[in-house]
Write an enzyme that holds these catalytic residues in place. Structure first.
Site, short mmCIF file in Angstrom:
data_model
loop_
_atom_site.label_atom_id
_atom_site.label_comp_id
_atom_site.label_asym_id
_atom_site.label_seq_id
_atom_site.Cartn_x
_atom_site.Cartn_y
_atom_site.Cartn_z
N ASP A 282 0.83 -1.24 -0.06
CA ASP A 282 -0.02 0.09 0.15
C ASP A 282 1.09 1.32 0.13
O ASP A 282 1.92 1.25 0.14
CB ASP A 282 -0.89 -0.07 1.31
CG ASP A 282 -2.21 0.80 1.10
OD1 ASP A 282 -3.13 0.53 1.57
OD2 ASP A 282 -2.25 1.62 0.18
C1 GLC Z 1 -4.31 4.33 -0.29
C2 GLC Z 1 -5.23 3.13 0.25
C3 GLC Z 1 -5.37 2.12 -0.94
C4 GLC Z 1 -5.44 2.57 -2.17
C5 GLC Z 1 -4.07 3.36 -2.38
C6 GLC Z 1 -3.87 3.99 -3.86
O1 GLC Z 1 -3.83 4.68 0.86
O2 GLC Z 1 -4.78 2.37 1.63
O3 GLC Z 1 -6.72 1.42 -0.74
O4 GLC Z 1 -5.53 1.84 -3.26
O5 GLC Z 1 -3.50 4.02 -1.33
O6 GLC Z 1 -4.55 5.26 -3.59
#
Ligand code: GLC
Length: 750
Positions: A282
């Site tokens: 993430d």
């Molecule tokens: C965010 C979220 C994740 C998302 C990613 C890209 O922090 O936790 O669910 O897909 O970053 O935006």
């Protein structure tokens, strides 16, 4: 006999060919992957493991230079098809090896056509709608060059204080598994090279929904059994549904950050479940392991994440800045890098990106927000609406009503009704409830006052005007709830009451003596006990998306019979959280004979005068509304529950049938739910667990018999991290319309 033999032989040959052709196509794919990998330098390999958020519009040349030298393998957040093609052209035609980029985006509940938030979609208990809406989302997203969505989010969540409860499918592992698999099938279709598919991403692996106190990114402390029996099953279902990517979670689990958790990312995900796609971290969750106190520095976090099984790093550069040196210093094996790059290249081949990296820049004009997409969005919104209260059949309202007062901050807000994660939605497409009610009744019958500027508005200045409007109407429909910013990532709330002075508005409107119908739009269950005495009816519409207006109007006026059922328990207050139906019984289960509500406790009550059981003095021990609950404009009766047998072996199964009759005056869907309880286990077992559900339409007066098959394996559970068992013993099952009711029968596993 001979003919049958030939047929069987034919089937055998066919299946052998199929298996071998599957193996052959796999081996062809693997040889393509290996042949590309063999050409790459170490730096070029590490480049494939880098994903950065696109800044094409602000510095295209710098971005192209990174792509040209093979320093990035993926972008997120680029949705301009021209920019995507420009960057792909550099990747394919100007870089050394011509490896195309994979473009990711949070397409969580629609791209341009916005469907209800996933928690709302879950209230429809309809895998088919989830699959179809995900297919629409993939069609729209891929038309601008997005080939990968960071969806479905399949984190089981049992604490509505957590903002991201909006993005998942609620508190139950089976419902979440079923709908997550449907979303993956909808996104990925049968052939990822098609222009109406895109790679799905099962997230956030794992147990992100169990953050303490519902505070985002917070600690997760879970028993091995809880992890295995509740939080992991939806991810196993995602692998079985063919998800080609996973995303690791921000949180730690029992002291180990998910992003550095080899037990989960490799032992379970790959070795036990056979996942062979790729895993992305993430956003900056790799270097965040330093803050977790799990890595000494970013170089160390890069080693931990890569060796645990993170193939691609999202947005941060721990890999880019450290991996090459770490390999040279033999602090990490290049084989770890090779495996990660193989996983990434494999998905890029599966997406057909090597053969067809470019997007038709005119395509998006033809596929966005089509009539059929809008119709599906309306159907999804209609089926997501849960009727929580309908005193004296206040609803449906009649379209011959003389005048209705539409009041509240959520009645006519094109933006707020879309909900969280709607980057690519278009508010101009939104149809609001006010618009739809006027269209249904005629403008002259509809009075409107927003009464509050937004959901957190504490003013009461417009209440007098709203009240006088209510007095002149035959019914009042008040639209309240949460702005979309109050749920979603990092948007936990300790107090989950209606924000602002909305509850007071409802009370004021009720003082006019007119029937008040509350329509609530929110990204979570709200504790709405304080408006119950002042409402005649309550519809919970979640954040219903682009077509929320017609959906709500159709339910209000009986064009559509509400059929939604709660995918998550509704607490009486934030203080009750977490609260869920699949609870353990404890040694002192509460009941109404042992609970004296706090305002009924006599002054100077002696210490031991109250019941000593599993309850709160103030909120008691039951949610305001239970999992699986939802009312209809008709009624359903369950009868004739019968089991094929009252016992089964540890490898056996029984079938059960039940008759459901629509005993009312209008047709409707009923969502029949099957729950079981394992009375005694080698570890304590939940008082109920959902083991099946069926959504059926019944005309007024119609009866249907439905069947469930319950196998012993459906009753298996992990008694420890590595020991999954089916234990002989007594069980009980229920079949009914929600988690608190139903026809019941005992059975046993011998
Ligand atoms: C965010 C979220 C994740 C998302 C990613 C890209 O922090 O936790 O669910 O897909 O970053 O935006």
């Amino acid at each position: 006999m001979k003919k049958l033999a030939y047929i069987l032989l034919g089937i055998a040959i066919l299946s052998a060919c199929t298996t071998s052709s599957h193996r052959d196509s796999n081996s062809v794919l693997e040889s393509k992957v290996d042949s590309v990998l063999a050409k790459l330098t170490l730096d070029e390999k590490i480049g494939q493991m880098m994903q950065i958020s696109s800044y094409y519009s602000s510095d295209a040349e710098k971005l192209k230079e990174l792509v040209r030298k093979g320093a990035i393998g993926s972008l997120l957040n680029e949705v301009d098809p021209k920019a995507v093609n420009d960057l792909q052209r550099v990747a394919v035609e100007e870089s050394t090896h011509g490896i195309p980029l994979i473009i990711g985006r949070d397409v969580i509940h629609g791209f341009r056509t916005i469907f209800p938030i996933p928690l709302g979609q879950a209230a429809a208990w309809n895998p088919e709608i989830v699959e179809k809406s995900s297919h629409v989302a993939a069609t729209e997203a891929r038309s601008v060059g997005v080939t990968w969505t960071f969806s479905p989010m399949i984190d089981v969540a049992r604490d509505p204080r957590w903002g991201r409860v909006a993005e998942g499918y609620g508190e139950d592992p089976l419902l979440t598994s079923t709908l997550g698999a449907a979303a993956i099938k909808g996104y990925q279709g049968n052939n990822l090279t098609n222009s109406n598919t895109m790679a799905a991403c099962a997230k956030h692996f794992a147990a992100y929904g169990a953050v303490e106190a519902g505070r985002d990114y917070n600690t997760v402390i879970l028993s091995d059994q809880e992890l295995r029996n509740v939080y992991l099953p939806p991810f196993k279902a995602a692998v079985d549904a063919g998800a080609v990517t996973f995303m690791s979670a921000f949180n730690e689990i029992n002291g180990v950050p998910a992003t550095g958790n080899k037990l989960l990312l490799t032992n379970v995900l790959r070795n036990q479940w056979g996942f062979n796609g790729f895993v992305v971290s993430d956003w900056s969750s790799v270097p965040e392991m330093v803050r977790h106190g799990f890595a000494t520095d970013e170089a160390h976090s890069a080693i931990i994440a890569a060796e645990a099984g993170i193939d691609m790093e999202m947005s941060s550069d721990a890999y880019a800045l450290n991996l090459a040196q770490l390999v040279k210093e033999k602090k990490i094996s290049e084989e770890v890098i090779n495996n990660a790059v193989r996983n990434i290249l494999r998905v890029k081949f599966q997406l057909g990106l090597f053969d067809n990296p470019y997007v038709d820049e005119t395509l998006s004009q033809r596929v966005m927000a089509t009539d059929s997409a809008m119709a599906l969005a309306q159907k999804a919104a209609e089926e997501s609406i849960v009727m929580l209260k309908n005193e004296n059949n206040t609803l449906p309202l009649s379209t011959s009503i003389k005048r209705v007062a539409v009041i509240g901050p959520m009645a006519n807000d094109r933006y707020e009704q879309l909900g969280t994660w709607i980057f690519d939605g278009d508010t101009n497409l939104t149809i609001t409830p006010l618009h739809s009610i006027k269209k249904l009744l005629g403008n002259n019958k509809v009075l409107f006052s927003k009464a509050l500027t937004h959901s957190r508005d504490n003013s009461t200045n417009s209440f007098a005007q709203a009240k006088s409007m209510a007095k002149s109407a035959d019914a009042v429909v008040v639209f309240i709830g949460e702005e979309s910013i109050l749920s979603g990532e990092a948007h936990g709330r300790a107090n989950i009451d209606l924000p602002g002075s909305q509850a007071q508005l409802v009370k004021e409107l009720a003082s006019t003596g007119k029937p008040v119908i509350a329509v609530i739009m929110a990204g979570r269950p709200l504790s709405i006990g304080n408006i119950m005495p002042y409402t005649s009816a309550i519809l919970y519409a979640w954040h219903p998306g682009t077509m929320g207006g017609p959906a709500i109007a159709n339910v209000l006026f009986g064009v559509t019979n509400p059929s939604g059922k709660l995918p998550i328990s509704f607490p009486r207050s934030g203080g009750q959280c977490p609260i869920y139906y699949a609870k353990k019984n404890s040694g002192r289960p509460a009941d109404y004979t042992n609970w004296v509500p706090i305002d009924k406790i006599p002054v100077r009550a002696p210490q031991t005068s109250l019941g000593n059981t599993n309850h709160h003095l103030d909120d008691g021990f039951e949610p305001l509304f239970p999992f699986g609950f939802g009312l209809s404009y008709t009624t359903f009766e369950y009868s004739d529950l019968s089991l094929s047998s009252e016992k089964m072996g540890t490898n056996g199964a029984i079938t059960l049938s039940v008759t459901i009759t629509n005993t009312g005056k209008t047709g409707g869907y009923e969502i029949a739910q099957l729950y079981t309880h394992d009375v005694v286990g080698s570890i304590t077992r939940p008082v109920k667990e959902l083991k099946g559900f069926a959504k059926i339409w019944l005309d007024a007066g119609e009866s249907k018999s439905i069947e469930f098959t319950l196998s012993a394996s459906d009753l298996a559970f992990y008694k420890s991290w590595s020991e999954q068992v089916v234990e002989p013993g007594q069980f009980r099952l229920w079949v009914g319309g929600n988690s608190t009711t139903g026809l019941t029968q005992q059975f046993s596993i011998e």
